[in-house]
Design an enzyme around this catalytic site. Structure first.
Site, PDB file in Angstrom:
ATOM      1  N   ASP A 215      53.611  38.461  75.526  1.00 45.95           N
ATOM      2  CA  ASP A 215      54.439  37.292  75.230  1.00 45.95           C
ATOM      3  C   ASP A 215      54.139  36.143  76.211  1.00 45.95           C
ATOM      4  O   ASP A 215      53.975  36.376  77.410  1.00 45.95           O
ATOM      5  CB  ASP A 215      55.906  37.724  75.376  1.00 45.95           C
ATOM      6  CG  ASP A 215      56.899  36.689  74.904  1.00 45.95           C
ATOM      7  OD1 ASP A 215      56.885  36.381  73.712  1.00 45.95           O
ATOM      8  OD2 ASP A 215      57.688  36.199  75.737  1.00 45.95           O
ATOM      9  N   GLU A 283      49.690  36.216  73.189  1.00 47.18           N
ATOM     10  CA  GLU A 283      50.456  35.163  72.523  1.00 47.18           C
ATOM     11  C   GLU A 283      50.319  33.939  73.422  1.00 47.18           C
ATOM     12  O   GLU A 283      51.109  33.726  74.338  1.00 47.18           O
ATOM     13  CB  GLU A 283      51.937  35.537  72.365  1.00 47.18           C
ATOM     14  CG  GLU A 283      52.644  34.574  71.434  1.00 47.18           C
ATOM     15  CD  GLU A 283      53.954  33.992  71.953  1.00 47.18           C
ATOM     16  OE1 GLU A 283      54.619  33.303  71.185  1.00 47.18           O
ATOM     17  OE2 GLU A 283      54.308  34.193  73.128  1.00 47.18           O
TER      18      GLU A 283
END
Ligand code: GLC
Length: 550
Positions: A215, A283
Site C-alpha cells: 500500500d 501500489e
C-alpha cells in the site's frame, strides 16, 4: 527484453513465475460474503465463496486489509499487523482461507500497509503518552509547529484525503499523516520500523501467503528536511514524483531488501508459493511510466499497478498512449505490465464510462481489451457482474474523504457496496442480516446482477469474463506474458484501437460512433469472443470489443 528479469527469478517454468501473466481477483472482505449474520463480510464467508472465484477462472486472490482496525479508513488504519479483526474472524480462519484457496489452485496476496499505522496501534499510543521530544515518538513524524507559539503546522503538506497533513497533539507537537489523522505516518528512517515490517512479512509468509500488495508504496520515505511542497499538491498526479513526500530514492534499497527476504524466507505451509515465486505488487501512485518502472526492476518488486490505465478516459488516442507507454516502460525492465479497470478506490467502470447502457457496453469492451493485453490483470469483486457505482445516502458514508472534504467529495464507498449473490431483494444472499444492518446497504434493482442470475446467461457480464478468462487460462488464445511482441494495427487518430499480441490474436475495440468493418481492417472475421451481442455482418458496433484470430 525479458531475459534479464527471467534469468534472475528462481523456481519458474518456461513462461516465468505464475504472476507474470496472472489474473488476480480483489476481495474487499467486509463487502464480499457474511457468514455469521452480523451484516459484515468475513473470512469464513469469503472461504465459502472461493469456488465461485475459482470458477471465474482467475489465478489469485488479493485480500484488502482484514487486520484489527478502528476502521477510520476501511481497515487501512491497522492497529495490529499480525492478527485478524474480530468481526472478520480469527487467524485460524485466515489459515483456512489460504488452505482452501491453495487447494483450489488460487494464490493468495494480502495487503501490507507500511506507510502508516492506526492511531490505535500500540506504538502510536505509546508515542502520545510520552512527552514531546521523547524517543517513543521517533517511530512517527512528530515535529514542533511553526509560528510564535507553534500554532501553525510544521510545513504545508496536504493530506491525500483533503486538509493539512498534520494534526496537533494536546501537548502542542504536531504529527504527520498523508491520509486521515487516524493514520499517522511512520518514520522509515527508524530501524525499528524497518525491523518490524520484516517481522510482519515473515509472519504472513509463515501463514501461507504468496505475495503482498504494498500500500502507498511511493510514500514511505519523506524528504528528511520536510520542506514545503508548494501549491497544487494532489491536483496533478503527473507531478506526484516531484513532491518531497513521494517517490524518493530511499525506497528502492528497501524494496530490494524485501525482494531478498521473500526469496530467502523458508517455504510456508503446503500449497504456498515456494521461495522465489512470491510476489510484491507496488501500489505506487507514480504516473511517469519510467519512474514507475523503477519499482519493478528485476531485484525489486514483481509488478506495479497501472493506474494510468484505470484512470484513462474512454478515448482511443488516450488508451493507445497508455498502452504504448506502459508496455515500453515495463518491458524495458523485464517486468510484466499490469492492467486494472477497478478497485475499492475507484468509481466502477460502468459508471465511470458514462453509466446506463453505454457505460455497461464500454465496461464490457474494456474488459476484453484488458484481458487481451499482454501481462497481468486485476479484477475487483463485482466488476465481473457489471455492477455500477451506488449512490449512498449521506448518513451511510464512511470514507474519510467525505468528512475531510467538508461534504464536497463523496469518496469511495459507492464501489464498496456488498456483492449481490442471489435472490431478488437486498441483501441478495450477502448476509442473513436485515438489509439496513449491512455494512453498506445494497440498492433495489440488482436482482438481474446477482452472481446466480448471471451464471449461465451467455449475455451476462459474468459469462463474458468467464469466457475470456477460460480462453486466457487454458485455451487458445492463452495469456501472453510479455509486451515486446505487441503490434498496434490501428493508425494513430483512428476511432478504434486494434493490436496483434504477437501470437495471432487480434483485439479490436471500436470507440464509435460508426461501425467498423472488420474484414478491411484485419483481413479476418474469425471472431473468438465479442463483448457485444452482434458483430453486425462483419461490422463491429460502437463501444464493442472483439477478439479475432488471424
Ligand atoms: C491505498 C488504499 C486506499 C487507502 C490508502 C491509505 O491507496 O488502496 O484504500 O485509503 O492507501 O492507506
Amino acid at each position: 527484453m525479458t531475459s534479464e528479469g527471467e534469468s534472475e527469478d528462481e523456481g519458474e517454468g518456461a513462461r516465468g513465475p505464475w504472476w507474470r501473466d496472472a489474473v488476480c481477483y480483489e476481495i474487499h472482505p467486509r463487502s464480499f460474503a457474511d457468514s455469521d449474520g452480523d451484516g459484515i463480510g468475513d473470512l469464513p464467508g469469503a472461504t465459502d465463496r472461493l469456488p465461485y472465484v475459482r470458477d471465474l477462472g482467475v489465478d489469485a486472490v488479493w485480500l484488502t486489509p482484514f487486520y484489527p482496525s478502528p476502521l477510520a479508513d476501511a481497515g487501512y488504519d491497522i492497529a495490529d499487523h499480525t492478527d485478524v479483526a474480530p468481526d472478520l474472524g480469527t487467524l485460524a480462519d485466515f489459515d483456512a482461507f489460504a488452505a482452501r484457496a491453495h487447494a483450489l489452485g488460487l494464490k493468495v496476496l494480502v495487503d501490507l500497509v507500511p506507510n502508516h499505522t492506526s492511531d490505535a496501534h500500540s506504538w502510536f499510543r505509546e508515542a502520545l503518552a510520552a512527552p514531546a521530544g521523547s524517543a517513543a515518538r521517533d517511530r512517527y513524524l512528530f515535529r514542533p509547529g511553526r509560528g510564535v507559539r507553534g500554532e501553525e503546522p510544521p510545513n504545508d503538506w496536504r493530506s491525500a484525503f483533503g486538509g493539512p497533513a498534520w494534526t496537533r497533539t494536546g501537548d502542542g507537537e504536531w504529527y504527520m499523516h498523508l491520509h486521515a489523522p487516524e493514520q499517522p505516518d511512520l518514520d522509515w528512517h527508524h530501524p525499528e520500523v524497518v525491523a518490524d515490517f520484516e517481522r510482519i512479512l515473515r509472519f504472513w509468509l509463515d501463514h501461507g501467503v504468496d505475495g503482498f500488495r504494498v500500500d502507498v508504496a511511493h510514500a514511505l520515505f519523506k524528504h528528511p528536511a520536510l520542506p514545503d511542497a508548494g501549491p497544487g499538491q494532489h491536483e496533478d498526479p503527473a507531478r506526484n514524483h516531484l513532491m518531497p513526500y513521494y517517490d524518493r530514492e530511499e525506497l528502492h534499497p528497501l524494496y530490494r531488501s524485501w525482494h531478498t527476504l521473500l526469496a530467502d524466507h523458508p517455504a510456508g505451509p503446503p500449497g504456498a508459493a515456494p521461495p522465489g515465486e512470491r510476489l510484491l505488487v507496488a501500489e505506487a501512485a507514480v504516473f511517469d511510466p519510467a519512474r514507475l518502472a523503477r519499482y519493478v526492476r528485476p531485484d525489486e518488486m514483481g509488478q506495479s499497478f497501472n493506474f494510468a490505465f484505470l484512470e484513462c478516459p474512454w478515448q482511443p488516442a488516450a488508451i493507445r498512449a497508455v498502452v504504448e507507454e506502459s508496455v515500453a516502460a515495463m518491458t524495458a525492465v523485464g517486468a510484466p505490465v499490469t492492467w486494472v479497470l477497478s478497485s475499492h478506490d475507484a468509481v466502477r467502470p460502468v459508471t465511470r464510462y458514462g453509466g446506463g447502457p453505454a457505460g455497461a457496453r464500454r465496461a464490457r469492451a474494456a474488459a476484453l481489451l484488458m484481458l487481451a493485453l499482454p501481462g497481468t490483470a486485476y479484477v475487483y469483486q463485482g466488476e465481473e457482474l457489471g455492477l455500477p457505482q451506488v449512490e449512498l445516502a449521506d448518513d451511510r458514508l464512511r470514507d474519510p474523504v467525505w468528512r475531510r472534504s467538508g461534504g464536497t467529495e463523496r469518496g469511495r464507498d459507492g464501489c464498496r457496496v456488498p456483492l449481490p449473490w442471489e435472490g431478488g431483494q437486498p441483501p441478495y444472499g450477502f448476509s442473513s442480516a436485515a438489509p439496513t444492518d449491512c455494512w453498506f446497504p445494497q440498492p433495489e434493482g440488482w436482482a438481474g446482477l446477482t452472481a446466480d442470475a448471471e451464471r449461465g446467461d451467455p449475455a451476462s457480464t459474468l459469462e463474458l469474463y468467464r469466457a475470456a478468462l477460460r480462453l486466457r487460462r487454458s485455451g487458445s488464445p492463452r495469456a501472453v506474458a510479455d509486451g515486446g511482441a505487441l503490434r498496434l494495427l490501428s493508425p494513430p487518430g483512428a476511432s478504434y484501437l486494434a493490436f496483434d499480441r504477437g501470437d495471432g490474436l487480434v483485439c479490436a475495440v471500436n470507440f464509435g460512433p460508426d461501425p467498423l468493418p472488420l474484414s478491411d481492417a484485419f483481413e479476418t472475421t474469425e471472431v473468438v469472443l465479442a463483448s457485444g451481442p452482434s458483430t453486425d455482418g462483419g461490422r463491429l458496433p460502437a463501444d464493442t470489443a472483439v477478439w479475432l484470430r488471424r
